[in-house]
Write a protein that holds these residues in place. Structure first.
Motif, mmCIF file in Angstrom:
data_model
loop_
_atom_site.group_PDB
_atom_site.id
_atom_site.type_symbol
_atom_site.label_atom_id
_atom_site.label_comp_id
_atom_site.label_asym_id
_atom_site.label_seq_id
_atom_site.Cartn_x
_atom_site.Cartn_y
_atom_site.Cartn_z
ATOM 1 N N PRO A 37 -0.588 105.266 74.143
ATOM 2 C CA PRO A 37 0.399 106.435 74.113
ATOM 3 C C PRO A 37 0.534 106.806 72.768
ATOM 4 O O PRO A 37 1.389 107.782 72.686
ATOM 5 N N ALA A 38 -0.124 106.391 71.749
ATOM 6 C CA ALA A 38 0.010 106.844 70.272
ATOM 7 C C ALA A 38 -0.790 108.273 70.068
ATOM 8 O O ALA A 38 -0.061 109.177 69.358
ATOM 9 N N PRO A 72 2.176 93.437 79.875
ATOM 10 C CA PRO A 72 2.950 95.096 80.071
ATOM 11 C C PRO A 72 4.188 95.036 79.532
ATOM 12 O O PRO A 72 4.423 96.063 78.651
ATOM 13 N N SER A 73 4.897 93.974 79.558
ATOM 14 C CA SER A 73 6.196 93.898 79.053
ATOM 15 C C SER A 73 6.497 94.155 77.567
ATOM 16 O O SER A 73 7.442 94.364 76.908
ATOM 17 N N PRO A 77 6.282 101.882 75.188
ATOM 18 C CA PRO A 77 6.341 102.699 76.352
ATOM 19 C C PRO A 77 5.318 103.878 76.167
ATOM 20 O O PRO A 77 4.852 104.429 75.091
ATOM 21 N N GLY A 78 4.837 104.206 77.236
ATOM 22 C CA GLY A 78 3.788 105.280 77.429
ATOM 23 C C GLY A 78 2.337 104.525 77.680
ATOM 24 O O GLY A 78 1.437 105.463 78.009
ATOM 25 N N SER A 79 2.428 103.312 77.503
ATOM 26 C CA SER A 79 0.953 102.764 77.904
ATOM 27 C C SER A 79 0.697 102.696 79.217
ATOM 28 O O SER A 79 1.639 102.647 80.254
ATOM 29 N N ASN A 143 2.329 101.268 84.597
ATOM 30 C CA ASN A 143 2.745 102.316 83.810
ATOM 31 C C ASN A 143 4.005 101.986 83.064
ATOM 32 O O ASN A 143 4.850 101.658 83.804
ATOM 33 N N VAL A 144 3.834 101.600 81.832
ATOM 34 C CA VAL A 144 4.937 101.153 80.945
ATOM 35 C C VAL A 144 5.758 102.664 80.470
ATOM 36 O O VAL A 144 5.237 103.370 79.691
#
Length: 204
Positions: A37-38, A72-73, A77-79, A143-144
């Protein structure tokens, strides 16, 4: 006499004893993909940050990978994590995916333990070929997102209702969802249209 510098040759296991060096092959190889997500991208360039991390083909290599990947947790966010059969890219345009769709399960942001458990159970069901019409299964995606996380099982043939419904029911069982809970299947073709009012093709 001097002590040898090399270890003695390993002794093969005796009859009836497990051979811990032996690896157990899976029916097919699987690849873990990660979307970072970066580097936020526009929809027109979606997929440019998607990277294949590792391909494995044995039970032992699956666990070695799983135990060294952030759950995942704990991802930003966005990963996105994708576990797909080797040779299939987690994209709508891939020939194995373009005629398919996905079963989706949403999880509230605070359900970290459930998210990690569902991801593991879905991954195990995939690599262990636990789904009916197993060749229909392309892979699983998590999807996170800031408000709501999502796990989706991608399949090949959206028009094959019997296969999709059987897979959806098995996914509910894999997640331990009650019969009263409903999950939906959305075809990639419908998703591409981006219609906010689009309806699930199937529900179980």
């Amino acid at each position: 006499p001097s002590t040898p510098l090399h270890p003695p040759p390993s002794t093969p296991p005796r009859a009836g004893e497990p051979d811990f060096a032996e690896k157990h092959p899976l029916e097919t190889a699987w690849t873990l993909w990660f979307d970072n997500p970066a580097a936020k991208q526009k929809q027109s360039s979606w997929g440019q940050t998607l990277r294949a991390v590792y391909t494995f083909s044995t039970v032992e290599d699956f666990w070695a990978l799983y135990n060294n990947v952030i759950p995942p947790s704990r991802l930003s966010p966005g990963s996105d994590l994708h576990l797909f059969r080797e040779g299939i890219e987690p994209k709508w345009e891939d020939p194995s995916c373009e005629g398919g769709g996905k079963w989706g399960v949403a999880l509230p942001k605070g359900a970290a333990a459930a998210l990690d458990a569902h991801w593991l159970h879905a991954a195990l069901a995939c690599v262990g070929e636990q789904f009916p019409d197993g060749d229909e299964v392309c892979g699983v995606v998590v999807n996170v997102r800031p408000k709501q996380n999502r796990i989706a099982l991608w399949t090949r043939t959206a028009s094959n209702e019997a296969a999709q419904v059987a897979i959806g029911r098995q996914l509910k069982e894999t997640f331990g969802l009650p019969e009263s809970a409903k999950i939906g299947f959305l075809s990639h073709a419908d998703a591409k249209r981006g219609d906010r009012n689009m309806k699930d093709k199937y529900t179980v």
